[in-house]
Scaffold this active site. Structure first.
Site, mmCIF file in Angstrom:
data_model
loop_
_atom_site.group_PDB
_atom_site.id
_atom_site.type_symbol
_atom_site.label_atom_id
_atom_site.label_comp_id
_atom_site.label_asym_id
_atom_site.label_seq_id
_atom_site.Cartn_x
_atom_site.Cartn_y
_atom_site.Cartn_z
ATOM 1 N NE ARG A 15 47.277 45.461 47.736
ATOM 2 C CZ ARG A 15 47.504 45.543 46.427
ATOM 3 N NH1 ARG A 15 47.339 46.687 45.799
ATOM 4 N NH2 ARG A 15 47.886 44.489 45.749
ATOM 5 C CE LYS A 22 43.833 39.218 45.715
ATOM 6 N NZ LYS A 22 44.663 40.328 45.214
ATOM 7 N N GLY A 135 53.357 46.891 36.737
ATOM 8 C CA GLY A 135 54.599 46.763 35.997
ATOM 9 C C GLY A 135 54.465 47.537 34.690
ATOM 10 C CG ASN A 164 52.222 42.632 33.145
ATOM 11 O OD1 ASN A 164 51.395 42.027 32.465
ATOM 12 N ND2 ASN A 164 53.007 42.048 34.044
ATOM 13 C CE1 TYR A 339 9.214 30.453 57.779
ATOM 14 C CE2 TYR A 339 8.225 29.148 59.516
ATOM 15 C CZ TYR A 339 9.253 29.359 58.618
ATOM 16 O OH TYR A 339 10.309 28.496 58.555
ATOM 17 C CG ASN A 359 9.183 25.632 60.934
ATOM 18 O OD1 ASN A 359 9.002 26.567 61.723
ATOM 19 N ND2 ASN A 359 10.177 25.608 60.077
HETATM 20 C C1 UD1 Z 1 51.985 41.605 38.903
HETATM 21 C C2 UD1 Z 1 53.022 41.841 37.819
HETATM 22 C C3 UD1 Z 1 52.880 43.277 37.328
HETATM 23 C C4 UD1 Z 1 51.498 43.525 36.824
HETATM 24 C C5 UD1 Z 1 50.462 43.178 37.889
HETATM 25 C C6 UD1 Z 1 49.064 43.202 37.292
HETATM 26 C C7 UD1 Z 1 54.889 40.455 38.505
HETATM 27 C C8 UD1 Z 1 56.278 40.440 39.042
HETATM 28 N N1 UD1 Z 1 54.339 41.655 38.381
HETATM 29 O O1 UD1 Z 1 52.319 42.468 39.981
HETATM 30 O O2 UD1 Z 1 53.811 43.513 36.278
HETATM 31 O O3 UD1 Z 1 51.329 44.864 36.421
HETATM 32 O O4 UD1 Z 1 50.675 41.842 38.398
HETATM 33 O O5 UD1 Z 1 48.095 43.005 38.271
HETATM 34 O O6 UD1 Z 1 54.378 39.417 38.162
HETATM 35 N N2 UD1 Z 1 50.962 35.235 43.363
HETATM 36 C C9 UD1 Z 1 51.337 33.948 43.649
HETATM 37 N N3 UD1 Z 1 52.489 33.753 44.362
HETATM 38 C C10 UD1 Z 1 53.271 34.773 44.767
HETATM 39 C C11 UD1 Z 1 52.889 36.098 44.452
HETATM 40 C C12 UD1 Z 1 51.721 36.291 43.744
HETATM 41 O O7 UD1 Z 1 50.641 33.004 43.299
HETATM 42 O O8 UD1 Z 1 54.305 34.506 45.390
HETATM 43 C C13 UD1 Z 1 49.705 35.459 42.639
HETATM 44 C C14 UD1 Z 1 48.736 36.325 43.383
HETATM 45 O O9 UD1 Z 1 47.857 35.528 44.173
HETATM 46 C C15 UD1 Z 1 47.994 37.027 42.258
HETATM 47 C C16 UD1 Z 1 49.030 37.100 41.143
HETATM 48 O O10 UD1 Z 1 50.004 36.135 41.444
HETATM 49 O O11 UD1 Z 1 46.889 36.270 41.804
HETATM 50 C C17 UD1 Z 1 49.651 38.486 41.005
HETATM 51 O O12 UD1 Z 1 50.321 38.784 42.200
HETATM 52 P P1 UD1 Z 1 50.445 40.241 42.771
HETATM 53 O O13 UD1 Z 1 51.175 40.214 44.061
HETATM 54 O O14 UD1 Z 1 49.134 40.927 42.737
HETATM 55 O O15 UD1 Z 1 51.412 40.874 41.667
HETATM 56 P P2 UD1 Z 1 51.720 42.406 41.484
HETATM 57 O O16 UD1 Z 1 52.808 42.778 42.385
HETATM 58 O O17 UD1 Z 1 50.477 43.188 41.511
HETATM 59 MG MG MG Z 2 48.436 42.705 42.074
#
Ligand code: UD1
Ligand code: MG
Length: 429
Positions: A15, A22, A135, A164, A339, A359
């Site tokens: 996104r 990011k 979540g 969460n 400058y 320069n």
């Molecule tokens: C997650 C939580 C959700 C919470 C939300 C808060 C889970 C399953 N869900 O959802 O409950 O409300 O964050 O922002 O955890 N990442 C990895 N590897 C992956 C996927 C993600 O390292 O395979 C990292 C991402 O870079 C990020 C973080 O984990 O920093 C969260 O991932 P994201 O995809 O944003 O999770 P959400 O679906 O938003």
């Molecule tokens: Mg997220």
């Protein structure tokens, strides 16, 4: 310290609509991920960053700035999701704090609240009017029972406004058992870290909700979020500096990098921008001036001056429309429209209006050295490399392309010609 930290940063960040990862997008001059690392370093000596998308690029950026950070490459094909990200990490300490790389606004104080107490799991929760995308946290008698991802929510669960925030402190003993046991039987076929909550509850463990501020725990997912995070971060930086004694006129118009350092009494007028790693000591920066990666001490600059990287400006007055680059000015006056690049100028020297250091010859950059008490007349061009020794006078309008010795006058001018009666003749009066 008895705490290990994991920072999840393997996600793609679709996104963000950017080729840059990011977590490397900057807030107040520093990549988001560095804000998380800095907060983590105040709490722990065992920090692991989980990477997958553009892992090499992110790892290089980190190792260029930090030592002692561990990296874990997620097997995101076999084990996608936040739970998959945790697979195979070895922790040194008994409690693990799990952070996200895209949360630049978290503060050490809030993290402290998450790692204190002795619940088996502390998790960050936010009360949110619009909880979509998060979540949902099911709480019963002040303990968490379960986290249900939006895509897995039953209609009545979707109504839950407790969400969460994505940061947890978990006992190592639990993670060591739960992470290998996670399943991907859910709407996204991903391994959810959030499932450890239910696993803990089923074993009779305590999962404690820690209510946190949305402002701090907001994840940055888009460039709109990035701009909003910047506003919050700027407000924090400036409030802190003003409380420490910096005067700011119309602070909402001022930008200050998170790495800038201020000492003594400083004044910043409206529209000032302090970028990079700059140090400002007892100085007055006037309206709409820019300082980049430079040192300013006992000086006043602007309005509308630009001090470019690697400049050191001490006991100096710099006026409007003066650009300085990679130069050392000590006890100098440069009041207007100049400058000054790749130059060293010593005490008591005056740089007249419109003076230019030439320069660059199209291939390389050259130095201009100006000694003490030199008077450089207006509209002079100093063709570098050139050395002007102490106590020299350079006449206005000169082009100086040879070194000038101590005490000399240097003047280079086309002879002035005067033609009597020319005006009347030309206009036919
Ligand atoms: C997650 C939580 C959700 C919470 C939300 C808060 C889970 C399953 N869900 O959802 O409950 O409300 O964050 O922002 O955890 N990442 C990895 N590897 C992956 C996927 C993600 O390292 O395979 C990292 C991402 O870079 C990020 C973080 O984990 O920093 C969260 O991932 P994201 O995809 O944003 O999770 P959400 O679906 O938003
Ligand atoms: Mg997220």
């Amino acid at each position: 310290m008895s705490l290990s930290v994991v920072i999840l940063a393997a996600g793609q960040g679709t996104r963000m609509k950017s080729s840059k990862p990011k977590v490397l997008h900057e807030v107040s001059g520093k990549p988001m991920l560095f804000h998380a690392i800095d907060a983590a370093q105040t709490l722990s000596d065992d920090i692991t960053v989980v990477l997958y998308h553009q892992a090499e690029r992110i790892e290089k950026e980190i190792t260029d700035h930090y030592t002692d950070i561990h990296f874990h490459l997620q097997d995101a094909i076999e084990f996608p999701g936040t739970g998959g990200a945790m697979k195979g990490i070895v922790f040194e300490h008994e409690r693990i704090l799990i952070l996200n790389g895209d949360m630049p606004l978290i503060t050490t104080q809030s993290l402290q609240a998450l790692v204190s107490g002795d619940a088996d799991i502390n998790m960050s929760v936010i009360e949110m009017e619009n909880s979509s995308g998060y979540g949902r946290v099911i709480i019963d008698e002040s303990n968490v029972k379960e986290i249900v991802e939006e895509k897995d929510c039953a209609p009545e669960q979707k109504m839950v406004k407790t969400v969460n925030a994505g940061i947890y402190a978990v006992k190592k003993e639990l993670l060591d058992r739960y992470i290998p046991a996670l399943s991907n039987a859910n709407a996204q076929s991903e391994y959810y870290l959030t499932d450890i909550v239910k696993m803990a509850v089923d074993e009779g463990r305590i999962v404690h909700p820690v209510y946190v501020k949305e402002e701090e725990f907001k994840g940055v997912n888009s460039k709109l979020d990035l701009a909003e995070a910047e506003v919050i971060m700027q407000q924090r930086i400036k409030e802190k500096l003003m409380m420490a004694g910096v005067i700011m006129r119309l602070p909402e118009t001022i930008y200050i990098d998170s790495r800038a350092i201020f000492e003594g009494e400083c004044i910043l007028e409206n529209g000032v921008s302090i970028q990079g790693v700059s140090r400002i000591i007892n100085s007055h920066i006037k309206t709409h001036s820019i300082v980049e990666d430079s040192i300013l001490e006992n000086s006043d600059i602007g309005p509308m001056a630009r001090i470019r990287p690697e400049s050191k400006i001490i006991d100096t007055h710099i006026g409007n429309f003066v650009e300085v680059k990679k130069s050392i000015l000590t006890g100098v006056k440069a009041g207007h429209l100049s400058y000054i690049g790749d130059a060293t100028i010593d005490e008591g020297s005056n740089i007249g209006a419109g003076v230019i250091t030439c320069n660059y010859d199209g291939k390389a950059k050259y130095q201009t050295v100006i000694g003490k008490n030199v008077f450089v007349g207006s509209d002079t061009q100093l063709v570098a490399p050139v050395i002007i020794e102490d106590e020299v006078i350079i006449a206005a309008g000169s082009t100086i392309n040879k070194n000038i010795a101590r005490g000399e006058l240097a003047i280079s001018r086309a002879p002035l010609k005067r033609v009597a009666g020319f005006f009347d003749k030309f206009f036919g009066k």
